[in-house]
Scaffold this active site. Structure first.
Site, short mmCIF file in Angstrom:
data_model
loop_
_atom_site.label_atom_id
_atom_site.label_comp_id
_atom_site.label_asym_id
_atom_site.label_seq_id
_atom_site.Cartn_x
_atom_site.Cartn_y
_atom_site.Cartn_z
N GLY A 110 -0.88 -6.01 3.30
CA GLY A 110 -0.82 -7.21 4.15
C GLY A 110 -0.94 -8.51 3.40
O GLY A 110 -1.15 -9.56 3.99
N SER A 165 2.60 -3.94 1.34
CA SER A 165 3.64 -4.99 1.40
C SER A 165 5.03 -4.47 1.04
O SER A 165 5.79 -5.14 0.33
CB SER A 165 3.24 -6.18 0.52
OG SER A 165 2.03 -6.75 1.00
N GLY A 215 3.31 -1.31 6.85
CA GLY A 215 2.57 -2.02 7.90
C GLY A 215 3.43 -3.09 8.53
O GLY A 215 4.25 -2.83 9.41
N GLY A 216 3.29 -4.31 8.05
CA GLY A 216 3.95 -5.48 8.65
C GLY A 216 5.44 -5.28 8.91
O GLY A 216 5.94 -5.61 10.00
N ASN A 254 3.02 2.04 10.16
CA ASN A 254 1.66 1.93 10.69
C ASN A 254 1.59 0.63 11.49
O ASN A 254 1.53 -0.45 10.92
CB ASN A 254 0.67 1.91 9.52
CG ASN A 254 -0.75 1.66 9.97
OD1 ASN A 254 -1.07 1.76 11.15
ND2 ASN A 254 -1.63 1.33 9.03
N TRP A 255 1.61 0.78 12.80
CA TRP A 255 1.65 -0.43 13.65
C TRP A 255 0.28 -1.09 13.78
O TRP A 255 0.17 -2.17 14.34
CB TRP A 255 2.19 -0.07 15.04
CG TRP A 255 3.62 0.37 15.07
CD1 TRP A 255 4.45 0.57 13.99
CD2 TRP A 255 4.40 0.65 16.24
NE1 TRP A 255 5.70 0.97 14.42
CE2 TRP A 255 5.70 1.02 15.80
CE3 TRP A 255 4.15 0.64 17.60
CZ2 TRP A 255 6.72 1.37 16.69
CZ3 TRP A 255 5.15 0.98 18.49
CH2 TRP A 255 6.43 1.34 18.03
N LYS A 256 -0.75 -0.44 13.31
CA LYS A 256 -2.12 -0.97 13.39
C LYS A 256 -2.45 -1.42 14.82
O LYS A 256 -2.03 -0.77 15.77
CB LYS A 256 -2.31 -2.11 12.38
CG LYS A 256 -1.83 -1.76 10.99
CD LYS A 256 -2.26 -2.76 9.96
CE LYS A 256 -1.59 -2.46 8.64
NZ LYS A 256 -2.12 -3.19 7.53
N HIS A 268 -7.28 5.32 6.23
CA HIS A 268 -6.64 4.05 5.86
C HIS A 268 -7.71 3.10 5.33
O HIS A 268 -8.85 3.12 5.80
CB HIS A 268 -5.93 3.45 7.09
CG HIS A 268 -5.07 2.28 6.73
ND1 HIS A 268 -5.58 1.02 6.56
CD2 HIS A 268 -3.74 2.20 6.50
CE1 HIS A 268 -4.58 0.20 6.24
NE2 HIS A 268 -3.45 0.89 6.20
N GLU A 297 -8.31 0.12 5.87
CA GLU A 297 -8.95 -0.71 6.90
C GLU A 297 -10.04 0.08 7.62
O GLU A 297 -11.04 -0.48 8.05
CB GLU A 297 -7.88 -1.24 7.88
CG GLU A 297 -7.07 -2.35 7.22
CD GLU A 297 -5.65 -2.47 7.71
OE1 GLU A 297 -5.32 -1.93 8.78
OE2 GLU A 297 -4.85 -3.12 7.00
N GLU A 321 -2.29 3.47 -1.49
CA GLU A 321 -2.24 2.11 -0.98
C GLU A 321 -3.26 1.24 -1.69
O GLU A 321 -4.45 1.23 -1.32
CB GLU A 321 -2.54 2.11 0.52
CG GLU A 321 -1.54 2.90 1.34
CD GLU A 321 -1.40 2.31 2.74
OE1 GLU A 321 -0.29 1.97 3.11
OE2 GLU A 321 -2.42 2.16 3.43
C1 PEP Z 1 -0.47 -0.39 5.77
O1 PEP Z 1 -0.81 -0.74 6.87
O2 PEP Z 1 -0.73 0.75 5.42
C2 PEP Z 1 0.24 -1.34 4.91
C3 PEP Z 1 0.65 -0.93 3.74
O3 PEP Z 1 0.46 -2.60 5.41
P1 PEP Z 1 1.49 -3.70 4.83
O4 PEP Z 1 2.82 -3.00 4.65
O5 PEP Z 1 1.55 -4.76 5.87
O6 PEP Z 1 0.96 -4.18 3.53
#
Ligand code: PEP
Length: 256
Positions: A173, A213, A234-235, A9-11, A95, A97, A167
């Site tokens: 994050g 994470s 994500g990251g 997920n590049w957000k 998601h 967010e 999640e």
């Molecule tokens: C996500 O964006 O769904 C996520 C899990 O981010 P991260 O891996 O950065 O925690």
């Protein structure tokens, strides 16, 4: 045996130009991977270039949202036919967010989910509790509410086309990952819910990703759990070496 699925997920990251660069690196690193579904989800503005860059690769394209109407006076929205026409195959829905910053509710998640299924896109539907809810021992109540509300009215046949992502919001994050045991406990709970809402065959076949994470260092222990079928990343999906290492750890488990 459920096929592992790792999605990035590049957000709100990567211009079209940067997306092409990252995809070219990923293609080089992942060209030999088999037995794992791999998905990248760039922002809308990079989807067309990403689709071109991914032509004939083993990596699929996903979007980060979908609107429930196909067309009309809905300024700023993007619809199923638009995504489908670009070659998008997956779409992240609900998601945290989106739930937190953009007032997404179970009801809107459900509408988006139906739109995705209607257009033959594979939805990745996210559920998860925040820190206050976990500390108040409300985790299972929240997961039940998210799952029942988001998946409301779906047929068992349609549910088999859905990917779920657990999640925990406190792990997204933040660098704080749920322990494999904490994640497994919730994944097992979700599978039990799927039996109750749908049936045992749905529960057995639906893939449930963990997200929060995820890194090359912690993926093996997470995906080694019986009910964890992949990761929403994500990251660590923003750099080719870390995303590729996560995919390869999932593949290793698949082969062993
Ligand atoms: C996500 O964006 O769904 C996520 C899990 O981010 P991260 O891996 O950065 O925690």
């Amino acid at each position: 045996m459920r096929k592992p699925i790792i999605a990035g997920n590049w957000k709100l990251n990567k211009t079209p130009h940067e997306a092409i660069g990252l995809i070219n690196e990923l293609k080089r690193e992942l060209v030999d991977v088999e037995g794992v579904d791999m998905v990248v989800c760039p922002p809308f503005t990079a989807l067309a270039d990403a689709a071109d860059a991914l032509t004939e690769s083993n990596i699929a394209l996903g979007a980060q949202n979908i609107f429930w109407e196909d067309a009309g006076a809905f300024t700023g929205e993007v619809s199923g036919p638009m995504l489908k026409d670009l070659g998008v195959a997956y779409v992240i829905i609900g998601h945290s967010e989106r739930r937190q910053f953009f007032h997404e509710t179970n009801e809107t998640v459900n509408k988006r989910l139906r739109a995705a299924l209607k257009h033959g896109l594979t939805p990745i539907v996210c559920v998860g509790e925040n820190l206050a809810q976990r500390e108040a021992n409300k985790t299972f109540d929240i997961i039940k509410d998210h799952a029942e509300g988001s998946l409301s009215g779906l047929s068992a046949e349609d549910m088999k086309k859905v990917v779920l992502a657990y999640e925990p919001v406190w792990a997204i994050g933040t660098g704080k990952t749920a322990t494999p045991a904490q994640a497994q406990e919730v994944h097992a709970f979700i599978r039990q819910l799927l039996i109750k809402i749908f049936n045992a065959s749905v529960a057995e076949s639906v893939r449930i990703q963990y997200g929060g994470s995820v890194t090359p260092e912690n993926i093996a222990a997470l995906i080694g759990q019986p009910d964890i079928d992949g990761a929403l990343v994500g990251g660590a999906s923003l750099k080719a070496p870390s995303f590729a290492a996560i995919v390869k750890a999932a593949q290793k488990l698949e082969i062993s």
